[in-house]
Design an enzyme around this catalytic site. Structure first.
Site, PDB file in Angstrom:
ATOM      1  N   LYS A  84      16.283  12.678  11.676  1.00 39.27           N
ATOM      2  CA  LYS A  84      15.479  11.456  11.752  1.00 39.27           C
ATOM      3  C   LYS A  84      14.119  11.735  12.380  1.00 39.27           C
ATOM      4  O   LYS A  84      13.099  11.193  11.932  1.00 39.27           O
ATOM      5  CB  LYS A  84      16.236  10.375  12.532  1.00 39.27           C
ATOM      6  CG  LYS A  84      17.432   9.840  11.775  1.00 39.27           C
ATOM      7  CD  LYS A  84      18.251   8.900  12.632  1.00 39.27           C
ATOM      8  CE  LYS A  84      19.483   8.422  11.858  1.00 39.27           C
ATOM      9  NZ  LYS A  84      20.360   7.570  12.683  1.00 39.27           N
ATOM     10  N   HIS A 110      27.969  11.479  25.823  1.00 44.24           N
ATOM     11  CA  HIS A 110      29.074  10.696  25.287  1.00 44.24           C
ATOM     12  C   HIS A 110      29.785   9.981  26.422  1.00 44.24           C
ATOM     13  O   HIS A 110      29.981  10.525  27.508  1.00 44.24           O
ATOM     14  CB  HIS A 110      30.054  11.545  24.467  1.00 44.24           C
ATOM     15  CG  HIS A 110      30.277  12.927  24.985  1.00 44.24           C
ATOM     16  ND1 HIS A 110      31.073  13.216  26.069  1.00 44.24           N
ATOM     17  CD2 HIS A 110      29.786  14.102  24.559  1.00 44.24           C
ATOM     18  CE1 HIS A 110      31.080  14.511  26.286  1.00 44.24           C
ATOM     19  NE2 HIS A 110      30.291  15.078  25.386  1.00 44.24           N
TER      20      HIS A 110
END
Length: 116
Positions: A55, A103
């Protein structure tokens, strides 16, 4: 400078691992990356990292850039880093980059910052 980010539910990776096993990992990870990402949360983080990098490059994963064109590693302090395959580096010409992976709470997230 360009920035890319991605977030993924770790449970999505768990389901893919249960369904496809090692073939799932091999689809988007190099053998050295598989050695680094032993836990499901880490695998999800690597997925998010590759998506975030694509991206930031403005092309996504596809014809111009594959999962295997992005090579994740860890530096001497354990921080995530990445490089591109020779072919992809010729196209994208990355000069400086930074990558962060985290995470928690059932999600993995990655942020990539780069300069071309």
């Amino acid at each position: 400078m360009k920035i890319g980010t991605d977030i993924i539910q770790i449970s999505r990776i768990e389901k893919s691992l249960a369904q496809f096993g090692e073939k799932f990992k091999q689809r988007f990870l190099h053998p050295e990356e598989i050695k680094l990402a032993q836990k499901t949360a880490s695998i999800a983080g690597f997925w998010a990292a590759k998506e975030a990098i694509s991206k930031a490059l403005g092309c996504g994963i596809g014809r111009e850039l594959s999962f295997h064109d992005i090579i994740l590693a860890k530096d001497s302090r354990g921080a995530p880093t990445f490089s591109l395959s020779k072919e992809a580096q010729k196209i994208h010409n990355i000069q400086v980059s930074s990558l962060s992976i985290s995470h928690d709470g059932g999600f993995a997230i990655a942020v990539a910052v780069l300069s071309q």
